[in-house]
Design a protein around this motif. Structure first.
Motif, PDB file in Angstrom:
ATOM      1  N   LYS A 316      43.084  22.059  65.784  1.00  0.00           N
ATOM      2  CA  LYS A 316      42.762  22.975  66.869  1.00  0.00           C
ATOM      3  C   LYS A 316      43.723  22.694  68.022  1.00  0.00           C
ATOM      4  O   LYS A 316      43.957  21.538  68.380  1.00  0.00           O
ATOM      5  CB  LYS A 316      41.317  22.771  67.344  1.00  0.00           C
ATOM      6  CG  LYS A 316      40.262  23.003  66.279  1.00  0.00           C
ATOM      7  CD  LYS A 316      38.883  22.673  66.835  1.00  0.00           C
ATOM      8  CE  LYS A 316      37.801  22.837  65.782  1.00  0.00           C
ATOM      9  NZ  LYS A 316      36.463  22.448  66.308  1.00  0.00           N
ATOM     10  N   TYR A 317      44.240  23.764  68.611  1.00  0.00           N
ATOM     11  CA  TYR A 317      45.224  23.630  69.681  1.00  0.00           C
ATOM     12  C   TYR A 317      44.861  24.606  70.806  1.00  0.00           C
ATOM     13  O   TYR A 317      44.294  25.671  70.568  1.00  0.00           O
ATOM     14  CB  TYR A 317      46.635  23.930  69.172  1.00  0.00           C
ATOM     15  CG  TYR A 317      47.023  23.076  67.987  1.00  0.00           C
ATOM     16  CD1 TYR A 317      47.600  21.831  68.159  1.00  0.00           C
ATOM     17  CD2 TYR A 317      46.773  23.512  66.683  1.00  0.00           C
ATOM     18  CE1 TYR A 317      47.935  21.035  67.069  1.00  0.00           C
ATOM     19  CE2 TYR A 317      47.099  22.737  65.590  1.00  0.00           C
ATOM     20  CZ  TYR A 317      47.682  21.497  65.790  1.00  0.00           C
ATOM     21  OH  TYR A 317      47.996  20.718  64.709  1.00  0.00           O
ATOM     22  N   ALA A 318      45.223  24.223  72.022  1.00  0.00           N
ATOM     23  CA  ALA A 318      44.975  25.102  73.160  1.00  0.00           C
ATOM     24  C   ALA A 318      46.032  26.182  73.267  1.00  0.00           C
ATOM     25  O   ALA A 318      45.753  27.298  73.698  1.00  0.00           O
ATOM     26  CB  ALA A 318      44.919  24.288  74.450  1.00  0.00           C
ATOM     27  N   TYR A 319      47.274  25.857  72.873  1.00  0.00           N
ATOM     28  CA  TYR A 319      48.392  26.784  72.991  1.00  0.00           C
ATOM     29  C   TYR A 319      49.290  26.671  71.773  1.00  0.00           C
ATOM     30  O   TYR A 319      49.174  25.738  70.975  1.00  0.00           O
ATOM     31  CB  TYR A 319      49.206  26.486  74.267  1.00  0.00           C
ATOM     32  CG  TYR A 319      48.493  26.856  75.537  1.00  0.00           C
ATOM     33  CD1 TYR A 319      48.582  28.148  76.048  1.00  0.00           C
ATOM     34  CD2 TYR A 319      47.725  25.927  76.230  1.00  0.00           C
ATOM     35  CE1 TYR A 319      47.924  28.508  77.218  1.00  0.00           C
ATOM     36  CE2 TYR A 319      47.060  26.272  77.403  1.00  0.00           C
ATOM     37  CZ  TYR A 319      47.169  27.566  77.877  1.00  0.00           C
ATOM     38  OH  TYR A 319      46.513  27.921  79.026  1.00  0.00           O
ATOM     39  N   ASN A 320      50.225  27.609  71.668  1.00  0.00           N
ATOM     40  CA  ASN A 320      51.279  27.531  70.668  1.00  0.00           C
ATOM     41  C   ASN A 320      52.351  26.571  71.205  1.00  0.00           C
ATOM     42  O   ASN A 320      53.362  26.986  71.759  1.00  0.00           O
ATOM     43  CB  ASN A 320      51.878  28.913  70.416  1.00  0.00           C
ATOM     44  CG  ASN A 320      50.890  29.868  69.798  1.00  0.00           C
ATOM     45  OD1 ASN A 320      50.337  29.607  68.740  1.00  0.00           O
ATOM     46  ND2 ASN A 320      50.642  30.992  70.467  1.00  0.00           N
ATOM     47  N   ASP A 329      39.739  18.067  69.697  1.00  0.00           N
ATOM     48  CA  ASP A 329      38.701  18.001  68.665  1.00  0.00           C
ATOM     49  C   ASP A 329      37.480  18.838  69.013  1.00  0.00           C
ATOM     50  O   ASP A 329      36.880  19.468  68.148  1.00  0.00           O
ATOM     51  CB  ASP A 329      38.288  16.533  68.451  1.00  0.00           C
ATOM     52  CG  ASP A 329      39.448  15.671  67.997  1.00  0.00           C
ATOM     53  OD1 ASP A 329      39.858  15.799  66.835  1.00  0.00           O
ATOM     54  OD2 ASP A 329      39.963  14.878  68.821  1.00  0.00           O
ATOM     55  N   VAL A 330      37.066  18.829  70.289  1.00  0.00           N
ATOM     56  CA  VAL A 330      35.931  19.628  70.743  1.00  0.00           C
ATOM     57  C   VAL A 330      36.346  20.345  72.021  1.00  0.00           C
ATOM     58  O   VAL A 330      37.200  19.859  72.768  1.00  0.00           O
ATOM     59  CB  VAL A 330      34.668  18.765  70.994  1.00  0.00           C
ATOM     60  CG1 VAL A 330      34.134  18.192  69.692  1.00  0.00           C
ATOM     61  CG2 VAL A 330      34.969  17.633  71.980  1.00  0.00           C
ATOM     62  N   ILE A 397      26.864  19.743  79.764  1.00  0.00           N
ATOM     63  CA  ILE A 397      27.073  18.357  79.372  1.00  0.00           C
ATOM     64  C   ILE A 397      28.216  18.288  78.359  1.00  0.00           C
ATOM     65  O   ILE A 397      28.372  19.166  77.519  1.00  0.00           O
ATOM     66  CB  ILE A 397      25.767  17.760  78.807  1.00  0.00           C
ATOM     67  CG1 ILE A 397      25.864  16.242  78.737  1.00  0.00           C
ATOM     68  CG2 ILE A 397      25.403  18.372  77.470  1.00  0.00           C
ATOM     69  CD1 ILE A 397      24.521  15.576  78.513  1.00  0.00           C
ATOM     70  N   ILE A 398      29.046  17.268  78.458  1.00  0.00           N
ATOM     71  CA  ILE A 398      30.248  17.145  77.630  1.00  0.00           C
ATOM     72  C   ILE A 398      30.094  15.938  76.718  1.00  0.00           C
ATOM     73  O   ILE A 398      29.914  14.808  77.205  1.00  0.00           O
ATOM     74  CB  ILE A 398      31.502  17.000  78.511  1.00  0.00           C
ATOM     75  CG1 ILE A 398      31.665  18.241  79.396  1.00  0.00           C
ATOM     76  CG2 ILE A 398      32.754  16.773  77.656  1.00  0.00           C
ATOM     77  CD1 ILE A 398      32.639  18.058  80.525  1.00  0.00           C
ATOM     78  N   ASN A 399      30.152  16.162  75.418  1.00  0.00           N
ATOM     79  CA  ASN A 399      30.048  15.088  74.427  1.00  0.00           C
ATOM     80  C   ASN A 399      31.373  14.953  73.685  1.00  0.00           C
ATOM     81  O   ASN A 399      31.858  15.920  73.084  1.00  0.00           O
ATOM     82  CB  ASN A 399      28.923  15.391  73.426  1.00  0.00           C
ATOM     83  CG  ASN A 399      27.551  15.356  74.074  1.00  0.00           C
ATOM     84  OD1 ASN A 399      27.121  14.340  74.613  1.00  0.00           O
ATOM     85  ND2 ASN A 399      26.850  16.479  74.029  1.00  0.00           N
ATOM     86  N   ILE A 400      31.952  13.742  73.717  1.00  0.00           N
ATOM     87  CA  ILE A 400      33.231  13.481  73.057  1.00  0.00           C
ATOM     88  C   ILE A 400      33.034  12.369  72.038  1.00  0.00           C
ATOM     89  O   ILE A 400      32.634  11.251  72.405  1.00  0.00           O
ATOM     90  CB  ILE A 400      34.319  13.058  74.063  1.00  0.00           C
ATOM     91  CG1 ILE A 400      34.366  14.001  75.268  1.00  0.00           C
ATOM     92  CG2 ILE A 400      35.679  12.997  73.384  1.00  0.00           C
ATOM     93  CD1 ILE A 400      35.366  13.578  76.329  1.00  0.00           C
ATOM     94  N   ILE A 464      42.660  18.246  79.092  1.00  0.00           N
ATOM     95  CA  ILE A 464      42.261  17.445  77.940  1.00  0.00           C
ATOM     96  C   ILE A 464      41.762  16.089  78.413  1.00  0.00           C
ATOM     97  O   ILE A 464      42.422  15.404  79.205  1.00  0.00           O
ATOM     98  CB  ILE A 464      43.427  17.271  76.952  1.00  0.00           C
ATOM     99  CG1 ILE A 464      43.695  18.585  76.221  1.00  0.00           C
ATOM    100  CG2 ILE A 464      43.136  16.172  75.941  1.00  0.00           C
ATOM    101  CD1 ILE A 464      44.805  18.534  75.200  1.00  0.00           C
ATOM    102  N   LEU A 465      40.566  15.721  77.963  1.00  0.00           N
ATOM    103  CA  LEU A 465      40.012  14.375  78.170  1.00  0.00           C
ATOM    104  C   LEU A 465      40.182  13.618  76.858  1.00  0.00           C
ATOM    105  O   LEU A 465      39.600  13.996  75.836  1.00  0.00           O
ATOM    106  CB  LEU A 465      38.535  14.439  78.560  1.00  0.00           C
ATOM    107  CG  LEU A 465      38.173  15.161  79.861  1.00  0.00           C
ATOM    108  CD1 LEU A 465      36.662  15.078  80.084  1.00  0.00           C
ATOM    109  CD2 LEU A 465      38.912  14.571  81.054  1.00  0.00           C
TER     110      LEU A 465
END
Length: 502
Positions: A316-320, A329-330, A397-400, A464-465
């Protein structure tokens, strides 16, 4: 030959008839074709194909939303009145914090339950349904036989009104599409029950969306506005990946402040590239819609990276990016917003609103103030119709997972304030700004690490975290503007949520 003036009674009759034409022309309807000129093969349009080069790529996606009003519950328990959008498709996905955007095979599904959809569904009965609310076979198209009939966008207005009325969401229903998709978004104006005096029109404006046709841009001066009792389908061919947002463009300061704001993101083609990412991005330069000649085009959105890292796709990518540097990943869409309780109270009454005195006192992440930001699942609010609605469906809520990366798609739709978010313990890597990859024309990545970001209304960032090397535990994403850590007159709320590394 003598002339005669049109008598006043006849003039009034003509005037009434002319004025009634737009009202009688309004009707509810949805649109989600199974094939188009761009995507001619219906069987290929219900999944995302691998990207192999310019040509027929992507799929068809559809969504239906309502324009109306509702209520949301703030972190101090106060019920706040909204002008708002609500879901009329993807009900189950929206309730689970997912985008309500669907393939035609899902959207064009008639509700299968024996009991009709009820006001407040799915909060009322937990119904499971992602198709278009109200969609029914068009029996009139079947030679008037009254049985069977095609699925062609014909709807029964009763379930649309039952589900859509007082069903306001903050944020508005989440949307997500992929590059090369054709997106059909139907806005159905069900009216604002608490303010029947307004006869309010609504539109959808995709803020910052590239190459949008003015007819579908939602600015009423150059396009159309949807009256109560009417539906309109917006069309977009998704060209560029990134984080966008959308809002109503009727009296924007009022409708944005009152809650008619939502999030949208476009996933990159790179997600569908399985081989070398650099070669895949080179292939994209042959697509005339998104070709990027960095030597001549200063607006080039995705230059080739300066270094071929040899990275391969499949993630999974945010951009090309062509080098795998925006992998995650999430992902979590985070919408920053603020409410002025006095403005919302006046908006529920018949008094003039104080635009010049507008001042936010509730500060929201995905429509929630702390401590509601760390409550999992959708939040319910009982509206004036006496039933519960999923007023704030999107968790904050953010789960990594330990050692993994989370993409935060952060957008600020505040009307009156600049907003700052800080991350303690986990550095923030900023990779995109206003739906553009941070990269110069020579292909050098301009990403930067920081512990805080500041946004004005109408801006977005991709952050990105990375939890690699970060001890498991609870961390905080919060605002260092201490006056924004409040719920109206109550301290210790506002813009704050938790990040769990687990």
């Amino acid at each position: 030959m003598t002339s005669r003036k049109l008598g006043t009674p006849w003039f009034l009759v003509v005037l009434v008839c002319v004025a009634a034409l737009p009202a009688t022309a309004q009707s509810f309807r949805v649109q989600c074709p199974t094939s188009t000129l761009t995507h001619p093969t219906a069987s290929h349009n219900n999944s995302e194909p691998a990207y192999t080069g310019p040509g027929v790529n992507g799929a068809i996606k559809c969504q239906q939303i309502s324009g109306g009003d509702g209520y949301a519950t703030m972190g101090d328990g106060t019920q706040t009145y909204l002008f708002s959008f609500g879901p009329l498709s993807g009900l189950t996905d929206i309730a689970n914090g997912l985008p309500g955007t669907q393939f035609p095979s899902v959207f064009n599904t008639v509700y299968p339950g024996a009991t009709p959809l009820q006001p407040g569904d799915p909060a009322t009965s937990g119904v499971t349904y992602n198709g278009a609310v109200g969609l029914v076979p068009d029996v009139d198209a079947n030679n008037g036989l009254g049985t069977g009939g095609p699925i062609n966008g014909h709807v029964d207005p009763r379930p649309i009104m039952d589900v859509g009325v007082m069903n306001g969401n903050i944020p508005a229903p989440l949307m997500a599409i992929d590059e090369d998709d054709e997106f059909f978004l139907t806005l159905t104006n069900v009216g604002m029950i608490m303010r029947p005096d307004l006869f309010e029109q609504h539109t959808v404006h995709f803020h910052g969306y590239p190459n949008a046709s003015s007819f579908y841009d939602g600015v009423p001066d150059a396009s159309v506005a949807i009256n109560i009792g009417g539906s309109f389908t917006y069309y977009y061919l998704a060209p560029d990946a990134g984080t966008y947002f959308w809002h109503c463009h009727i009296t924007p300061p009022e409708h944005l402040q009152m809650g008619m704001v939502g999030q949208m993101y476009v996933r990159p083609r790179q997600n569908r590239v399985t081989g070398n990412l650099y070669a895949g991005l080179q292939q994209q330069q042959n697509d005339l819609r998104t070709a990027c000649n960095s030597a001549t085009d200063i607006l080039c959105s995705n230059p080739l990276p300066a270094v071929n890292t040899g990275a391969t796709g499949g993630g999974k990518y945010a951009y090309n990016d062509g080098d795998g540097s925006t992998a995650y990943d999430v992902e979590y869409p985070i919408q920053i917003h603020g409410f002025d309780p006095s403005f919302h109270f006046v908006g529920m009454t018949f008094n003039p609103e104080g635009f010049a005195d507008m001042k936010d006192k509730y500060f929201l992440l995905n429509g929630r103030s702390y401590p509601d930001t760390v409550t999992p699942g959708p939040l319910q609010t009982q509206s004036a119709d006496g039933v519960n609605h999923f007023s704030q469906p999107l968790p904050s809520i953010i789960n990594i997972p330990a050692g993994k990366k989370a993409l935060l798609r952060i957008s600020d739709l505040d009307v009156t304030e600049y907003q700052t978010l800080a991350s303690l313990g986990i550095p923030m890597k900023v990779i995109g700004y206003n739906a553009k990859l941070l990269r110069d024309q020579a292909g050098n990545n301009l990403y930067y690490n920081t512990n805080s970001i500041t946004l004005a209304g109408g801006e977005s960032l991709d952050v990105i975290l990375d939890s690699t090397g970060i001890p498991p535990g609870t961390y905080y994403l919060y605002t260092p503007n201490l006056d924004h850590l409040s719920n109206d007159a109550e301290n210790f709320g506002g813009l704050m949520t938790e990040v769990h590394v687990n």
